[in-house]
Design a protein around this motif. Sequence first.
Motif, mmCIF file in Angstrom:
data_model
loop_
_atom_site.group_PDB
_atom_site.id
_atom_site.type_symbol
_atom_site.label_atom_id
_atom_site.label_comp_id
_atom_site.label_asym_id
_atom_site.label_seq_id
_atom_site.Cartn_x
_atom_site.Cartn_y
_atom_site.Cartn_z
ATOM 1 N N PHE A 268 35.114 30.830 42.315
ATOM 2 C CA PHE A 268 35.503 30.573 40.927
ATOM 3 C C PHE A 268 36.156 29.187 40.793
ATOM 4 O O PHE A 268 35.826 28.418 39.908
ATOM 5 N N ARG A 269 37.050 28.894 41.708
ATOM 6 C CA ARG A 269 37.799 27.644 41.584
ATOM 7 C C ARG A 269 36.942 26.427 41.888
ATOM 8 O O ARG A 269 37.061 25.393 41.228
ATOM 9 N N ASP A 270 36.047 26.530 42.889
ATOM 10 C CA ASP A 270 35.142 25.410 43.169
ATOM 11 C C ASP A 270 34.244 25.130 41.973
ATOM 12 O O ASP A 270 33.978 23.977 41.636
ATOM 13 N N ALA A 271 33.769 26.213 41.356
ATOM 14 C CA ALA A 271 32.886 26.035 40.202
ATOM 15 C C ALA A 271 33.631 25.369 39.055
ATOM 16 O O ALA A 271 33.104 24.507 38.365
ATOM 17 N N ALA A 272 34.879 25.776 38.867
ATOM 18 C CA ALA A 272 35.651 25.218 37.760
ATOM 19 C C ALA A 272 35.991 23.751 38.006
ATOM 20 O O ALA A 272 35.918 22.920 37.111
ATOM 21 N N GLY B 223 33.851 36.070 41.220
ATOM 22 C CA GLY B 223 35.023 36.319 40.383
ATOM 23 C C GLY B 223 36.288 35.858 41.082
ATOM 24 O O GLY B 223 36.306 35.601 42.286
ATOM 25 N N ASP B 224 37.372 35.748 40.324
ATOM 26 C CA ASP B 224 38.652 35.338 40.873
ATOM 27 C C ASP B 224 39.664 36.464 40.680
ATOM 28 O O ASP B 224 39.569 37.229 39.728
ATOM 29 N N LYS B 225 40.613 36.555 41.606
ATOM 30 C CA LYS B 225 41.615 37.617 41.522
ATOM 31 C C LYS B 225 42.489 37.448 40.286
ATOM 32 O O LYS B 225 42.935 38.412 39.685
ATOM 33 N N LEU B 226 42.731 36.194 39.939
ATOM 34 C CA LEU B 226 43.705 35.905 38.897
ATOM 35 C C LEU B 226 43.055 35.510 37.569
ATOM 36 O O LEU B 226 43.463 35.969 36.506
ATOM 37 N N PHE B 227 42.071 34.657 37.680
ATOM 38 C CA PHE B 227 41.568 34.014 36.462
ATOM 39 C C PHE B 227 40.220 34.567 36.005
ATOM 40 O O PHE B 227 39.403 35.019 36.808
ATOM 41 N N THR B 228 40.007 34.463 34.700
ATOM 42 C CA THR B 228 38.656 34.576 34.147
ATOM 43 C C THR B 228 38.472 33.360 33.259
ATOM 44 O O THR B 228 39.409 32.588 33.036
ATOM 45 N N ARG B 229 37.230 33.183 32.800
ATOM 46 C CA ARG B 229 36.952 32.001 31.999
ATOM 47 C C ARG B 229 36.301 32.372 30.690
ATOM 48 O O ARG B 229 35.552 33.340 30.598
ATOM 49 N N SER B 230 36.543 31.553 29.703
ATOM 50 C CA SER B 230 35.791 31.627 28.468
ATOM 51 C C SER B 230 35.466 30.186 28.130
ATOM 52 O O SER B 230 36.291 29.447 27.612
ATOM 53 N N GLY B 231 34.260 29.760 28.528
ATOM 54 C CA GLY B 231 33.911 28.339 28.382
ATOM 55 C C GLY B 231 34.860 27.508 29.221
ATOM 56 O O GLY B 231 35.018 27.745 30.414
ATOM 57 N N ASN B 232 35.546 26.577 28.612
ATOM 58 C CA ASN B 232 36.481 25.743 29.352
ATOM 59 C C ASN B 232 37.917 26.269 29.296
ATOM 60 O O ASN B 232 38.825 25.664 29.848
ATOM 61 N N ASP B 233 38.098 27.397 28.626
ATOM 62 C CA ASP B 233 39.434 27.990 28.623
ATOM 63 C C ASP B 233 39.585 28.906 29.841
ATOM 64 O O ASP B 233 38.673 29.643 30.198
#
Length: 398
Positions: A163-167, A290-300
């Motif tokens: 998740f973090r690498d993608a972000a 997926g990430d343990k902590l975060f999810t995404r909605s577009g750039n949020d």
Amino acid sequence: MAPQREWLEKDFYSELGVSSDATANEIRKAYRKLANELHPDKNPGDAAAEERFKRVSEANSVLSDPEKKKEYDETRAMFAGGRFRGGNGFPGGFNGGGGTTYTTGGDFNLDDLFGGGADAGGGLGDILGGMFGGGGGGRSTGRGTASRPRRGQDLEAETTLSFRDAAKGTTVSMRVTSPSPCTTCHGSGAKPGTSPRMCPRCNGSGFVSRNQGAFGFSEPCRDCQGTGSIIEDPCPDCGGNGVQVRARNINVRIPVGVEDGQRIRLAGQGEAGMRGAPSGDLFVTVHVTGDKLFTRSGNDLKVELPVSFSELVLGATVSVPTLDGSVGVKIPPNTADGRTLRVRGRGVPKRAGGSGDLLVTVKVAVPTSLDEKATEELKAYAEAEKASGYEPRAGWGR
Ligand code: ZN
Ligand code: ZN
């Protein structure tokens, strides 16, 4: 006579389940059997059977007609000779290391082989239109321009990112085993020290004209299979096609903010073209875990923040992790459970610059055990709350 461009993509023999050297009798028998089985009267409402029936009928209409069959066989022989089909000994799929799998690109696109649709004069339809006199009006004679070299096929690959690498964007190294330019002849197909010579039959154009009755036809040159050049001393390592299947390491730069399922195109990293023709493209489909902590909605970037009841009532400043370090988030007094607080510019980086927002949703955490002192204090608080006139269910349930 219709131009039979589709002939190249259709295998009438396998449609009837016979070999390509089947006799007329074998073809007739196979057709009768299939036609009988698939006849719409016997399969009412079965769309698949009907479709099959049509294809079998079409196959039979060509293969049962000696004139048409001859033409079909010739067309396929001309184009199916190794160079135009996938039959170059290339594997149909291949595996790379590191858990990354690859498959070769989807359908073999004949238009691409002939220079692509963007080239107004180079499409296959054009060639066959000329060969078969279709498309209305006879094309006159040969072509002035050399045929364009055949671009290599596109490749498809997949990679899985955290998740973090993608972000945040990253670079992944991939090992791709695919047809690549031959390192011995640098793709020319000619033995080192020699070079391909111009085909004398078509003068390098790749096409020859043929007169038939009142019309002139232009067709791919058989001597050079439409390439315009002839290799007399083929390169020993690639057999003259300029292409070798070998493993290559490719660094794929993953841009920031890539989302699950997106495809990244790497121009020119696909399969090598024959005899030094341009390579196809490599398309990398990105999967994001997926990430343990975060999810995404577009750039949020979204995160749920556990808070205590007292933090919500009294207000607090809480440290919240982000993709880069952490940020202090101020919870105002009397914040309702489930409210989302927005921290501007601490979300997922945007390709155009800047970042989306961090959306922090507060969620009250209820203690599973409290020590005696805290329990006593809480009871005292409950009394005081009641005395203050606060009624959590005021206006509720009516
Ligand atoms: Zn070579
Ligand atoms: Zn030629």
